[in-house]
Design an enzyme around this catalytic site. Sequence first.
Site, PDB file in Angstrom:
ATOM      1  N   ASP A 177     -18.644  73.963  99.893  1.00 43.89           N
ATOM      2  CA  ASP A 177     -18.496  73.056 100.189  1.00 43.89           C
ATOM      3  C   ASP A 177     -20.330  73.351  98.844  1.00 43.89           C
ATOM      4  O   ASP A 177     -21.192  74.286  98.855  1.00 43.89           O
ATOM      5  CB  ASP A 177     -19.482  71.850 100.834  1.00 43.89           C
ATOM      6  CG  ASP A 177     -19.855  70.805  99.447  1.00 43.89           C
ATOM      7  OD1 ASP A 177     -19.304  69.669  99.962  1.00 43.89           O
ATOM      8  OD2 ASP A 177     -20.771  70.394  99.609  1.00 43.89           O
ATOM      9  N   ILE A 178     -20.315  73.155  97.538  1.00 42.61           N
ATOM     10  CA  ILE A 178     -21.520  73.804  96.498  1.00 42.61           C
ATOM     11  C   ILE A 178     -22.529  72.311  97.036  1.00 42.61           C
ATOM     12  O   ILE A 178     -22.208  71.224  96.991  1.00 42.61           O
ATOM     13  CB  ILE A 178     -20.741  73.353  95.172  1.00 42.61           C
ATOM     14  CG1 ILE A 178     -19.687  74.073  94.701  1.00 42.61           C
ATOM     15  CG2 ILE A 178     -21.855  73.955  94.239  1.00 42.61           C
ATOM     16  CD1 ILE A 178     -19.335  74.442  93.220  1.00 42.61           C
ATOM     17  N   GLU A 213     -16.439  68.567  94.443  1.00 42.02           N
ATOM     18  CA  GLU A 213     -16.851  70.287  95.398  1.00 42.02           C
ATOM     19  C   GLU A 213     -16.866  70.868  96.280  1.00 42.02           C
ATOM     20  O   GLU A 213     -17.063  71.797  96.558  1.00 42.02           O
ATOM     21  CB  GLU A 213     -18.541  69.579  94.498  1.00 42.02           C
ATOM     22  CG  GLU A 213     -19.008  69.794  96.572  1.00 42.02           C
ATOM     23  CD  GLU A 213     -19.216  68.064  96.140  1.00 42.02           C
ATOM     24  OE1 GLU A 213     -20.583  66.947  96.874  1.00 42.02           O
ATOM     25  OE2 GLU A 213     -17.835  67.266  94.827  1.00 42.02           O
TER      26      GLU A 213
END
Length: 207
Positions: free
Chosen positions: A71-72, A114
């Site tokens: 996950d960003i 994301e």
Amino acid sequence: MNPRILIFRFYEKTRFSAYTRLSIRNLEIQHLAETDKLTGLYNRQKFDFELSQLIAKNDVFKTPHCLLICDIDHFKNINDTYGHLVGDNVLTEFSKILKMRMGNDALIARWGGEEFTIILSNTSLNDSAKKADDLRKYIAENTITNIAFTISIGLATIQKDDTVLKLLERADTALYKAKNNGRNKVCVSDNDSTVIAQSTYLNGSIA
């Protein structure tokens, strides 16, 4: 030459050409159905299918396979600060880095927004944890489209009698811990489903 033979040959050639075009078109449709339009990675539907197949085969072959959920961190801030078009560009470039850093054998998908999911086949939990942390360090030390950000990763290995849901839940729990312990971390769900930091896991495993 007999006109009937010429007509037959023309018919066969035309039919073969039509079949070829149809086969190519079917492949294109299948690719579109399996691919995330923005990043070019597999989509969630394709990923779920491949993961279920791998779990089924694992009961027979007993080989190590690992799942990463990446996950960003604070991606909303990128969209809010630079706009959604820049955010899309970040996702596209990050996808390219995933393919480059994870290797040709990795199955990578855009899970949603994301979040990205990665299957590392025939890879031990130790090696997967190292590869995940190498990716984390690379992202933390470099900018993408001139934007600095970090990622968090949750990692789990396929276990006996696993299901897609069970495996995803373990990896997601590990990701949740990474996010809630400062982000820019890799957390591992070990074989006892205990979630620990990647550094602690590797130190304990190698010592």
